[in-house]
Design a protein around this motif. Structure first.
Motif, PDB file in Angstrom:
ATOM      1  N   ALA A  17       0.846  -1.191   0.000  1.00 51.64           N
ATOM      2  CA  ALA A  17       0.000   0.000   0.000  1.00 51.64           C
ATOM      3  C   ALA A  17       0.883   1.245   0.000  1.00 51.64           C
ATOM      4  CB  ALA A  17      -0.908  -0.008   1.214  1.00 51.64           C
ATOM      5  N   ARG A  18       0.596   2.147  -0.900  1.00 47.80           N
ATOM      6  CA  ARG A  18       1.372   3.379  -0.954  1.00 47.80           C
ATOM      7  C   ARG A  18       0.708   4.417  -0.058  1.00 47.80           C
ATOM      8  NH1 ARG A  18      -0.893   7.327  -3.987  1.00 47.80           N
ATOM      9  NH2 ARG A  18      -2.609   6.728  -5.315  1.00 47.80           N
ATOM     10  N   ASP A  80      -5.592   1.892  -7.554  1.00 45.18           N
ATOM     11  CA  ASP A  80      -5.059   1.172  -6.386  1.00 45.18           C
ATOM     12  C   ASP A  80      -6.053   0.177  -5.811  1.00 45.18           C
ATOM     13  OD1 ASP A  80      -2.675   2.472  -6.541  1.00 45.18           O
ATOM     14  OD2 ASP A  80      -3.083   3.866  -4.902  1.00 45.18           O
TER      15      ASP A  80
END
Length: 128
Positions: A17-18, A80
């Protein structure tokens, strides 16, 4: 035998996860609020517009209008997998989708070393 929890093997490799930008976090907060329905309208030429209805605030007199959300941030959240699109509603010149926050699946936990529950024996009744 100790009671341990074993995580099942993952089917696909997930991307780490960014970190969200401030604008993306704000968009995700709006989308996650069940009281604020968010929609995306896709025009026939391919242009996308994410928007929601801002209710009228009686204290300030502001609101009572549609508010556009930043398209680039919404598209990044969608890429995402943090937001998903619902069923389409099509008009001749556009298609509208409901936008909602993606539900993260909870990992299944399998317990090992737990004895099976004992079956209770019921007395058999005789037929007359």
């Amino acid at each position: 035998m100790p009671l341990t929890a074993i995580q099942p093997p993952t089917v696909g490799a997930r991307r780490p996860a960014r970190r969200l930008s401030a604008a993306e976090a704000d968009v995700l907060r709006i989308v996650s609020d069940a009281r604020t329905p968010v929609f995306v309208t896709v025009r026939a030429d391919g242009r996308r517009r994410y928007h929601h209805w801002r209710p009228l605030d009686s204290a300030t007199g502001r609101g009572g209008c549609y508010v556009a959300l930043p398209t680039a941030d919404c598209e990044a959240l969608r890429a995402d997998g943090r937001i998903v699109l619902g069923d389409p509603v099509s008009d001749p010149g556009r298609t509208t989708y409901r936008v909602s926050a993606a539900v993260a699946p909870s990992p299944a936990v399998r317990l090992t070393g737990v004895p099976a529950p004992a079956r209770l024996a019921r007395p058999r009744m005789r037929a007359a």
